[in-house]
Design a protein around this motif. Structure first.
Motif, PDB file in Angstrom:
ATOM      1  N   ALA A   1       0.838  -1.205   0.000  1.00  0.00           N
ATOM      2  CA  ALA A   1       0.000   0.000   0.000  1.00  0.00           C
ATOM      3  C   ALA A   1       0.875   1.257   0.000  1.00  0.00           C
ATOM      4  O   ALA A   1       0.580   2.241  -0.699  1.00  0.00           O
ATOM      5  N   ALA A   2       1.956   1.232   0.778  1.00  0.00           N
ATOM      6  CA  ALA A   2       2.855   2.388   0.827  1.00  0.00           C
ATOM      7  C   ALA A   2       3.525   2.612  -0.526  1.00  0.00           C
ATOM      8  O   ALA A   2       3.684   3.742  -0.990  1.00  0.00           O
ATOM      9  N   ARG A   3       3.937   1.519  -1.185  1.00  0.00           N
ATOM     10  CA  ARG A   3       4.567   1.645  -2.488  1.00  0.00           C
ATOM     11  C   ARG A   3       3.606   2.276  -3.503  1.00  0.00           C
ATOM     12  O   ARG A   3       4.002   3.134  -4.306  1.00  0.00           O
ATOM     13  N   GLU A   4       2.322   1.838  -3.464  1.00  0.00           N
ATOM     14  CA  GLU A   4       1.341   2.401  -4.388  1.00  0.00           C
ATOM     15  C   GLU A   4       1.192   3.904  -4.183  1.00  0.00           C
ATOM     16  O   GLU A   4       1.096   4.677  -5.141  1.00  0.00           O
ATOM     17  N   ARG A   5       1.170   4.330  -2.948  1.00  0.00           N
ATOM     18  CA  ARG A   5       1.036   5.772  -2.675  1.00  0.00           C
ATOM     19  C   ARG A   5       2.287   6.533  -3.112  1.00  0.00           C
ATOM     20  O   ARG A   5       2.204   7.661  -3.609  1.00  0.00           O
ATOM     21  N   LEU A   6       3.440   5.946  -2.924  1.00  0.00           N
ATOM     22  CA  LEU A   6       4.672   6.604  -3.358  1.00  0.00           C
ATOM     23  C   LEU A   6       4.735   6.732  -4.879  1.00  0.00           C
ATOM     24  O   LEU A   6       5.170   7.753  -5.412  1.00  0.00           O
ATOM     25  N   LEU A   7       4.284   5.684  -5.576  1.00  0.00           N
ATOM     26  CA  LEU A   7       4.245   5.757  -7.041  1.00  0.00           C
ATOM     27  C   LEU A   7       3.291   6.849  -7.508  1.00  0.00           C
ATOM     28  O   LEU A   7       3.534   7.512  -8.517  1.00  0.00           O
ATOM     29  N   ALA A   8       2.219   7.063  -6.757  1.00  0.00           N
ATOM     30  CA  ALA A   8       1.246   8.099  -7.139  1.00  0.00           C
ATOM     31  C   ALA A   8       1.834   9.500  -7.014  1.00  0.00           C
ATOM     32  O   ALA A   8       1.654  10.341  -7.898  1.00  0.00           O
ATOM     33  N   ILE A   9       2.551   9.763  -5.915  1.00  0.00           N
ATOM     34  CA  ILE A   9       3.067  11.124  -5.710  1.00  0.00           C
ATOM     35  C   ILE A   9       4.349  11.373  -6.493  1.00  0.00           C
ATOM     36  O   ILE A   9       4.757  12.524  -6.670  1.00  0.00           O
ATOM     37  N   THR A  10       5.010  10.310  -6.971  1.00  0.00           N
ATOM     38  CA  THR A  10       6.207  10.508  -7.802  1.00  0.00           C
ATOM     39  C   THR A  10       5.895  10.356  -9.275  1.00  0.00           C
ATOM     40  O   THR A  10       6.803  10.238 -10.101  1.00  0.00           O
ATOM     41  N   GLY A  11       4.621  10.355  -9.642  1.00  0.00           N
ATOM     42  CA  GLY A  11       4.232  10.269 -11.045  1.00  0.00           C
ATOM     43  C   GLY A  11       4.477   8.913 -11.649  1.00  0.00           C
ATOM     44  O   GLY A  11       4.786   8.798 -12.830  1.00  0.00           O
ATOM     45  N   GLY A  12       4.334   7.872 -10.842  1.00  0.00           N
ATOM     46  CA  GLY A  12       4.553   6.536 -11.369  1.00  0.00           C
ATOM     47  C   GLY A  12       6.021   6.233 -11.616  1.00  0.00           C
ATOM     48  O   GLY A  12       6.352   5.294 -12.323  1.00  0.00           O
TER      49      GLY A  12
ATOM     50  N   ASP B   1      15.311  -4.136   4.005  1.00  0.00           N
ATOM     51  CA  ASP B   1      14.950  -4.821   5.258  1.00  0.00           C
ATOM     52  C   ASP B   1      13.447  -4.931   5.436  1.00  0.00           C
ATOM     53  O   ASP B   1      12.908  -4.734   6.543  1.00  0.00           O
ATOM     54  N   THR B   2      12.735  -5.202   4.374  1.00  0.00           N
ATOM     55  CA  THR B   2      11.283  -5.490   4.333  1.00  0.00           C
ATOM     56  C   THR B   2      10.375  -4.316   4.669  1.00  0.00           C
ATOM     57  O   THR B   2       9.221  -4.295   4.238  1.00  0.00           O
ATOM     58  N   SER B   3      10.835  -3.303   5.420  1.00  0.00           N
ATOM     59  CA  SER B   3       9.911  -2.238   5.812  1.00  0.00           C
ATOM     60  C   SER B   3      10.528  -0.843   5.761  1.00  0.00           C
ATOM     61  O   SER B   3       9.880   0.129   6.142  1.00  0.00           O
ATOM     62  N   ARG B   4      11.748  -0.734   5.324  1.00  0.00           N
ATOM     63  CA  ARG B   4      12.390   0.591   5.245  1.00  0.00           C
ATOM     64  C   ARG B   4      12.424   1.030   3.778  1.00  0.00           C
ATOM     65  O   ARG B   4      12.971   0.343   2.924  1.00  0.00           O
ATOM     66  N   PHE B   5      11.808   2.189   3.521  1.00  0.00           N
ATOM     67  CA  PHE B   5      11.765   2.732   2.168  1.00  0.00           C
ATOM     68  C   PHE B   5      12.892   3.737   1.972  1.00  0.00           C
ATOM     69  O   PHE B   5      13.209   4.534   2.866  1.00  0.00           O
ATOM     70  N   VAL B   6      13.481   3.719   0.786  1.00  0.00           N
ATOM     71  CA  VAL B   6      14.515   4.683   0.411  1.00  0.00           C
ATOM     72  C   VAL B   6      14.118   5.299  -0.924  1.00  0.00           C
ATOM     73  O   VAL B   6      13.956   4.586  -1.917  1.00  0.00           O
ATOM     74  N   LEU B   7      13.929   6.614  -0.943  1.00  0.00           N
ATOM     75  CA  LEU B   7      13.602   7.346  -2.166  1.00  0.00           C
ATOM     76  C   LEU B   7      14.811   8.194  -2.545  1.00  0.00           C
ATOM     77  O   LEU B   7      15.241   9.055  -1.763  1.00  0.00           O
ATOM     78  N   LYS B   8      15.336   7.949  -3.736  1.00  0.00           N
ATOM     79  CA  LYS B   8      16.518   8.675  -4.195  1.00  0.00           C
ATOM     80  C   LYS B   8      16.236   9.353  -5.516  1.00  0.00           C
ATOM     81  O   LYS B   8      15.776   8.715  -6.460  1.00  0.00           O
ATOM     82  N   PRO B   9      16.487  10.670  -5.606  1.00  0.00           N
ATOM     83  CA  PRO B   9      16.241  11.367  -6.883  1.00  0.00           C
ATOM     84  C   PRO B   9      17.231  10.914  -7.945  1.00  0.00           C
ATOM     85  O   PRO B   9      18.420  10.721  -7.671  1.00  0.00           O
ATOM     86  N   THR B  10      16.749  10.743  -9.170  1.00  0.00           N
ATOM     87  CA  THR B  10      17.622  10.347 -10.276  1.00  0.00           C
ATOM     88  C   THR B  10      18.244  11.585 -10.913  1.00  0.00           C
ATOM     89  O   THR B  10      17.739  12.712 -10.765  1.00  0.00           O
ATOM     90  N   GLN B  11      19.325  11.380 -11.645  1.00  0.00           N
ATOM     91  CA  GLN B  11      19.980  12.494 -12.333  1.00  0.00           C
ATOM     92  C   GLN B  11      19.067  13.074 -13.411  1.00  0.00           C
ATOM     93  O   GLN B  11      19.036  14.288 -13.631  1.00  0.00           O
ATOM     94  N   ALA B  12      18.316  12.201 -14.095  1.00  0.00           N
ATOM     95  CA  ALA B  12      17.387  12.679 -15.132  1.00  0.00           C
ATOM     96  C   ALA B  12      16.310  13.554 -14.517  1.00  0.00           C
ATOM     97  O   ALA B  12      15.921  14.581 -15.080  1.00  0.00           O
ATOM     98  N   GLY B  13      15.819  13.141 -13.355  1.00  0.00           N
ATOM     99  CA  GLY B  13      14.800  13.945 -12.684  1.00  0.00           C
ATOM    100  C   GLY B  13      15.337  15.294 -12.242  1.00  0.00           C
ATOM    101  O   GLY B  13      14.661  16.322 -12.355  1.00  0.00           O
TER     102      GLY B  13
END
Length: 535
Positions: free
Chosen positions: A112-123, A139-151
């Motif tokens: 569910a968290a992944r789906e919401r993250l995909l929504a706010i990052t434009g898929g 580790d099954t429950s820790r999310f890491v969001l890293k900006p890409t160079q293209a972004g």
């Protein structure tokens, strides 16, 4: 080709007379034309190299933009997780290392968290079709969001386009005429403001990001921790140079923004009715007004901070609900600094911080020398062309010379109507136009000579001369115009100044050198009916 009814003659003469009259204000002092009232007095603006002024080269702080994107995504993640249905409990969101990291309280909500993250990052993909954020689970429950160079590259390009428009609006508020504001490369903006005598004021105005925020003050913060830069969870420490609380030059405020400068409708410098001190009165738009009214109603008796560019200006108490959608920003302002702040707020915040990496000031005296030299070159060129044409082609050369003089006035008039700017390369374009303006007449006159040598009558020779030469003239000027358009679209600064005069000169010279001289020759032939001509 030689048929000119009275209405056509009257139209051509009327148009040229009107354009010549419109050129007059550009040759008179501005102090004279400013008293003309409703009489049209548009004039050609002088560029930086002729009028003097200020030149700045601004560069974007891309590291600050990257940090801002991280903070904005942090707020979005916190909001979408905690305000969605069902609520997803997460721990503190870390922004260390240029990435977002947070831990889910309940590992079963990973999908569910992944789906919401995909929504706010434009898929995961932006407008360019490339991923702007990499989403990983550790580790099954820790999310890491890293900006890409293209972004980041896409964000920089968008921010620079927006920043260019904000800079343009701020300079327009100063009332300057014909500033040049163009992007240079990926992260730079060139600013040229003719006639500006105070470059420091321009630097101060453009150096402010004007990021205005209203946040609640965290009253639970320990003054000792503030000096160390430590704030309670959910808060941050900001500088507060004019802190009257005796807690040092820092203050703790909540991280969440209760209202931002994006919701401003207007900002004006005014005076405090009680102390007569300069201040800035701000008016919120409809959404901002309702939001401000709700916040001040819910937090009556609490202090809130007015923050500009991550520095607290003031932190007054909310004594009562503010329902009118208006507020005022007070501080240690002068009239000039309050007005400058009002301008920056009205023009909008810069999406990225800009710093000045190069600057120069051009003296008006240097511009006067350039104008004097350019005018002298134009006069010498015009006189040489006039003498050559008259000696070579006689009466027909006289008509061509009259067309050259009118062409110069018409170019000035058109530039004045277009509010165009004349630069030093533009003067070079003027000189070039004087020489090339008679090319068409040379082609026509030589074709008339050729037809006379073939034994044709005067009328036939003149008619065929204009008819046959017109095709060549048209094709030659089209190639010149294509070159000018390319310089105008791809060039910048001096190249554009040259291209503007060149393109205007091409259009006007074809009209004056072909249509106007053809009319003069036709009227002379109709009146005198000569059996021979000297050409």
């Amino acid at each position: 080709m030689l048929d000119f009814p009275r209405w056509k003659v009257g139209s051509i003469i009327g148009l040229l007379v009107a354009l010549c009259l419109l050129a007059i204000p550009s040759f008179l002092p501005e102090s004279t034309t400013s008293t003309w009232g409703r009489i049209p007095h548009s004039r050609v603006n002088l560029g930086l190299d002729l009028a003097g002024g200020s030149y700045l080269l601004l560069e974007a702080d891309t590291a600050d933009l990257a940090a801002t994107r991280i903070e904005a995504m942090r707020d979005s993640v916190a909001g979408t997780m905690r305000n969605g249905t069902p609520r997803i409990e997460i721990g503190d969101i870390s922004t260390r290392g240029g990435q977002l990291t947070f831990l889910l309280r309940d590992p079963s909500q990973v999908d569910a968290a992944r789906e919401r993250l995909l929504a706010i990052t434009g898929g995961g993909a932006g407008m360019s079709g490339q991923r702007e954020w990499d989403i990983n689970v550790v580790d099954t429950s820790r999310f890491v969001l890293k900006p890409t160079q293209a972004g980041l590259t896409q964000a920089i390009d968008t921010a620079m386009n927006d920043a260019t428009e904000v800079v343009r609006r701020r300079i327009d508020e100063l009332g300057t005429r014909e500033p040049t504001i163009v992007r240079q490369g990926a992260t730079r903006i060139v600013v040229q403001v003719p006639g500006l005598k105070n470059p420091q004021a321009l630097k101060d105005l453009l150096g402010k990001t004007a990021k205005l925020e209203f946040k609640l003050v965290d009253q639970t913060a320990n003054p000792t921790d503030l000096a160390k830069g430590i704030a309670p969870i959910g808060s941050q420490v900001l500088p507060y140079p004019d802190n009257p609380r005796g807690e040092g030059p820092f203050i703790a405020v909540k991280r969440s923004v209760i209202i931002s400068g994006d919701q401003l409708a207007d900002a004006r410098q005014e005076f405090d009715p009680q102390t007569n001190a300069p201040q800035v009165a701000i008016t919120f738009n409809a959404v901002g007004g309702r939001r401000f009214a709700k916040v001040t109603t819910d937090n009556t008796g609490k202090p809130f901070a007015i923050i500009l560019d991550n520095s607290v200006i003031s932190a007054p108490n909310i004594n009562e609900p503010i329902l009118g959608g208006r507020a005022s920003i007070s501080g240690n302002f002068t009239v000039e600094s309050a007005n400058a702040l009002a301008i920056t707020l009205r023009s909008g915040k810069l999406p990225v911080a800009l710093k000045t990496i190069a600057e120069s000031t051009v003296s008006p005296d240097l511009g006067k020398d350039s104008i004097r030299a350019g005018v002298l070159a134009s006069i010498v060129a015009a006189l040489l062309v006039i003498v050559f044409m008259f000696v070579t082609y006689g009466r027909f050369g006289l008509y061509a010379n009259l067309a050259v003089v009118i062409n110069i006035l018409v170019i000035v008039a058109v530039m004045a109507m277009l509010n165009a700017t004349l630069t030093l390369p533009g003067i070079a374009g003027f000189v070039l136009t004087i020489g090339t303006a008679v090319d068409a007449n040379v082609l026509i006159n030589e074709r008339i000579r050729e037809e006379r040598r073939r034994g044709r009558s005067v009328i036939q020779s003149v008619e065929l001369g204009y008819k046959e030469a017109s095709r060549t003239i048209f094709e030659a000027n089209v190639t010149h115009a294509i070159t000018g358009v390319i310089m105008l679209l791809l060039g910048s600064g001096p190249v554009k100044g040259f291209a503007v005069v060149l393109l205007i000169g091409i259009c006007t010279s074809v009209f004056t050198a072909v249509t106007f001289t053809r009319m003069m020759v036709a009227l002379w032939l109709r009146k005198n009916r000569p059996t021979t001509i000297n050409i």
